[in-house]
Design a protein around this motif. Structure first.
Motif, PDB file in Angstrom:
ATOM      1  N   ILE A  40     -22.106  23.295   1.854  1.00 44.75           N
ATOM      2  CA  ILE A  40     -21.410  24.556   1.582  1.00 44.75           C
ATOM      3  C   ILE A  40     -21.169  24.749   0.084  1.00 44.75           C
ATOM      4  N   GLY A  41     -20.654  23.702  -0.592  1.00 44.82           N
ATOM      5  CA  GLY A  41     -20.386  23.806  -2.027  1.00 44.82           C
ATOM      6  C   GLY A  41     -21.633  24.132  -2.838  1.00 44.82           C
ATOM      7  N   PRO A  42     -22.706  23.312  -2.721  1.00 43.04           N
ATOM      8  CA  PRO A  42     -23.941  23.626  -3.450  1.00 43.04           C
ATOM      9  C   PRO A  42     -24.517  24.990  -3.093  1.00 43.04           C
ATOM     10  N   CYS A  43     -24.390  25.390  -1.824  1.00 43.18           N
ATOM     11  CA  CYS A  43     -24.903  26.687  -1.401  1.00 43.18           C
ATOM     12  C   CYS A  43     -24.144  27.822  -2.087  1.00 43.18           C
ATOM     13  N   LEU A  44     -22.819  27.703  -2.180  1.00 44.13           N
ATOM     14  CA  LEU A  44     -22.015  28.721  -2.858  1.00 44.13           C
ATOM     15  C   LEU A  44     -22.416  28.851  -4.323  1.00 44.13           C
ATOM     16  N   ARG A  45     -22.654  27.703  -4.968  1.00 41.07           N
ATOM     17  CA  ARG A  45     -23.044  27.742  -6.391  1.00 41.07           C
ATOM     18  C   ARG A  45     -24.463  28.285  -6.555  1.00 41.07           C
ATOM     19  N   HIS A  46     -25.383  27.856  -5.698  1.00 36.68           N
ATOM     20  CA  HIS A  46     -26.780  28.280  -5.814  1.00 36.68           C
ATOM     21  C   HIS A  46     -26.932  29.783  -5.570  1.00 36.68           C
ATOM     22  N   LEU A  47     -26.122  30.334  -4.666  1.00 32.60           N
ATOM     23  CA  LEU A  47     -26.184  31.770  -4.368  1.00 32.60           C
ATOM     24  C   LEU A  47     -25.326  32.592  -5.327  1.00 32.60           C
ATOM     25  N   HIS A  48     -24.706  31.898  -6.310  1.00 33.38           N
ATOM     26  CA  HIS A  48     -23.869  32.550  -7.333  1.00 33.38           C
ATOM     27  C   HIS A  48     -22.695  33.305  -6.710  1.00 33.38           C
ATOM     28  N   MET A  49     -22.148  32.734  -5.637  1.00 33.96           N
ATOM     29  CA  MET A  49     -20.983  33.337  -5.001  1.00 33.96           C
ATOM     30  C   MET A  49     -19.694  32.796  -5.597  1.00 33.96           C
TER      31      MET A  49
END
Length: 272
Positions: free
Chosen positions: A248-257
């Protein structure tokens, strides 16, 4: 809210389905099972709505506004009361509480003070966080219960959970967006594909999964099948918590959320 409602109803139906299976004295038949499910679901829904109306009256008459402690006690007490009574009537306590909560929210929201909303929300959030932490403890202990001879069945269960989660989030998100577009909602209120991606990864705890696996009566499935189901439940919980939760954390950063600094501040606020 639509996705949360689907999740709550899905949990209630799953518990209701297992209860109907366990209470059957003979081999389950699809027609009888479907009839029992429909009757109990509608009964639970009606029971919840009626109780919601009945329990809204005392709150309106008592005029709790401004008394946060009384409001918190009333809101916390109602679900336990409804759940216990519904279960004693062989109905779904989860579904009854869900529909009772909808009714109470519609009627009593105007009688709640702002401090009552904040206090109740904080109390429920704290207990939800505590319950979520307990699942992580169970996750660590569950490794000892995973039997590798059932690995294929475990992968099948995991695949079904992942696919259905993504499908449900997509369908509910698209439905919600359609309703918002028809009501001329602002662009920032529309659920984006990034939001749906994160929602597909989150919201998977597994407490109900473990509980229901142990609740299964081996009379209708056999002890060996129950062992496979319990093993798969532990496996699914471990993978969803560790793999999906960690993404979840890496996904939030990768999607620039969210930025790394914002995540760091949030972590310090919650744990410091």
């Amino acid at each position: 809210a639509l996705i949360f409602g689907e999740s709550a109803v899905n949990t209630g139906i799953a518990i209701l389905y297992l209860g109907v299976l366990n209470n059957m004295d003979e081999q389950p038949q699809a027609k009888i099972l479907a009839q029992e499910m429909v009757v109990k679901f509608i009964g639970s829904m009606c029971f919840g709505c009626v109780c919601g109306l009945a329990l809204s009256g005392p709150m309106v008459m008592a005029k709790f506004k401004g008394e946060a402690s009384s409001e918190v006690f009333y809101i916390i007490f109602i679900p336990y009361l409804l759940y216990s009574v519904a279960n004693e009537m062989f109905l779904s306590g989860t579904i009854a509480c869900l529909f009772a909560g909808m009714v109470i929210r519609l009627i009593c929201s105007a009688y709640f003070s702002e401090s009552g909303f904040r206090t109740t929300g904080g109390f429920l959030e704290s207990w939800a966080g505590f319950a979520g932490a307990l699942i992580f403890v169970l996750c660590g202990a569950s490794v000892a219960f995973i039997r590798m001879e059932h690995f294929g069945f475990c992968l099948m269960g995991l695949s079904l959970c992942v696919i259905t989660r993504a499908l449900v989030v997509t369908v509910c998100g698209a439905t919600s967006n359609l309703v918002r577009i028809c009501s001329n909602a602002r662009e920032k209120e529309i659920i984006s594909w990034k939001d749906m991606t994160v929602m597909s990864l989150s919201g998977t705890r597994g407490g109900i999964t473990l509980l229901m696996a142990f609740w299964i009566d081996p009379r209708w499935c056999g002890q060996e099948a129950k062992t496979r189901i319990v093993t798969a439940a532990f496996f699914v919980v471990c993978v969803l918590l560790l793999a999906f939760g960690g993404l979840i954390g890496p996904c939030l950063r990768h999607l620039h959320m969210v930025s790394r600094q914002e995540m760091s501040k949030s972590f310090k606020f919650e744990h410091g």
